[in-house]
Design an enzyme around this catalytic site. Structure first.
Site, PDB file in Angstrom:
ATOM      1  N   ILE A  37       0.885  -1.165   0.000  1.00  0.00           N
ATOM      2  CA  ILE A  37       0.000   0.000   0.000  1.00  0.00           C
ATOM      3  C   ILE A  37       0.923   1.215   0.000  1.00  0.00           C
ATOM      4  O   ILE A  37       1.833   1.318   0.829  1.00  0.00           O
ATOM      5  CB  ILE A  37      -0.956  -0.008   1.219  1.00  0.00           C
ATOM      6  CG1 ILE A  37      -1.866   1.230   1.216  1.00  0.00           C
ATOM      7  CG2 ILE A  37      -0.210  -0.138   2.535  1.00  0.00           C
ATOM      8  CD1 ILE A  37      -2.954   1.183   2.286  1.00  0.00           C
ATOM      9  N   SER A  38       0.740   2.104  -0.957  1.00  0.00           N
ATOM     10  CA  SER A  38       1.643   3.249  -1.109  1.00  0.00           C
ATOM     11  C   SER A  38       1.524   4.203   0.070  1.00  0.00           C
ATOM     12  O   SER A  38       0.503   4.253   0.759  1.00  0.00           O
ATOM     13  CB  SER A  38       1.332   4.001  -2.403  1.00  0.00           C
ATOM     14  OG  SER A  38       1.598   3.202  -3.531  1.00  0.00           O
TER      15      SER A  38
END
Length: 210
Positions: free
Chosen positions: A62-63
């Site tokens: 997840i960025s």
């Protein structure tokens, strides 16, 4: 009633986003609404609002919130937009887009991630999201929707895939990281009179699209 992460969420919005170059109030509000901790495994939830990516399994991440916000703002989303997201991943970016647009089609090549994201998004009550699993890494099309106002890609392509620009409406915007593993550039691509105009937002680092 505030949840136990609400203070961390607001701190993230103020310090990581608003104090940098995220200025769109609608984008900032979307980040206030979406509980990032829901998209992360329980053992990592205490890190949910740190300014860094987190693993979500299957070699994916997840960025960091700032990158998600920068890409979202660059997309210039509006409430009437039909959006294609390539790379559902955790579903966090999907939820942010769903807060800002009319409908989101999200394509994922890893079935387990799509199913996990679907459970979370359903739990959170989103009804304007359609999740699709790609059976072919080379197929980036949604057959029931031929064109999109906006397209966002959450993994790096070696070049801009023509099948995406073909699906982009006239006047539409595509946000995509492009490059090889060690150097990538985040591009904003707009379509005007059938021609593509590109603007760079700078260097970035994403997992490969294929």
């Amino acid at each position: 009633m505030k949840d136990k992460f609400s203070a961390q969420r607001e701190k993230m919005v103020q310090k990581q986003l608003a104090k940098r170059d995220i200025e769109d109030p609608k984008v900032l509000d979307a980040f206030r609404k979406v509980p990032r901790e829901e998209f992360i495994t329980e053992s990592k939830q205490h890190q949910a609002y740190g300014d860094h990516p987190l693993p979500i399994g299957h070699g994916q991440t997840i960025s960091q919130p700032y990158i998600v916000a920068m890409m979202t703002q660059a997309l210039e989303p509006s409430s009437h937009d039909i959006v294609l997201e390539v790379g559902t991943g955790s579903g966090y970016q999907t939820a942010i887009l769903a807060e800002l647009t009319k409908k989101v089609f999200s394509l994922e090549r890893i079935p387990e991630l799509s199913e996990q994201a679907g459970r979370i998004l359903s739990k959170l009550g989103y009804q304007n999201i359609v999740l699709k699993i790609s059976d072919d890494d080379n197929d980036l099309t949604i057959h029931e929707q031929k064109e999109f106002d906006k397209i966002i890609v959450t993994a790096a392509a070696s070049q801009i895939p023509p099948e995406l620009t073909q699906q982009l409406k006239e006047g539409g915007t595509l946000v995509i990281p492009v490059g090889e593993l060690m150097f990538q550039e985040l591009l904003v691509v707009t379509k005007h009179n059938g021609e593509l105009r590109k603007k760079s937002l700078g260097g970035c680092r994403f997992v490969p699209l294929k």
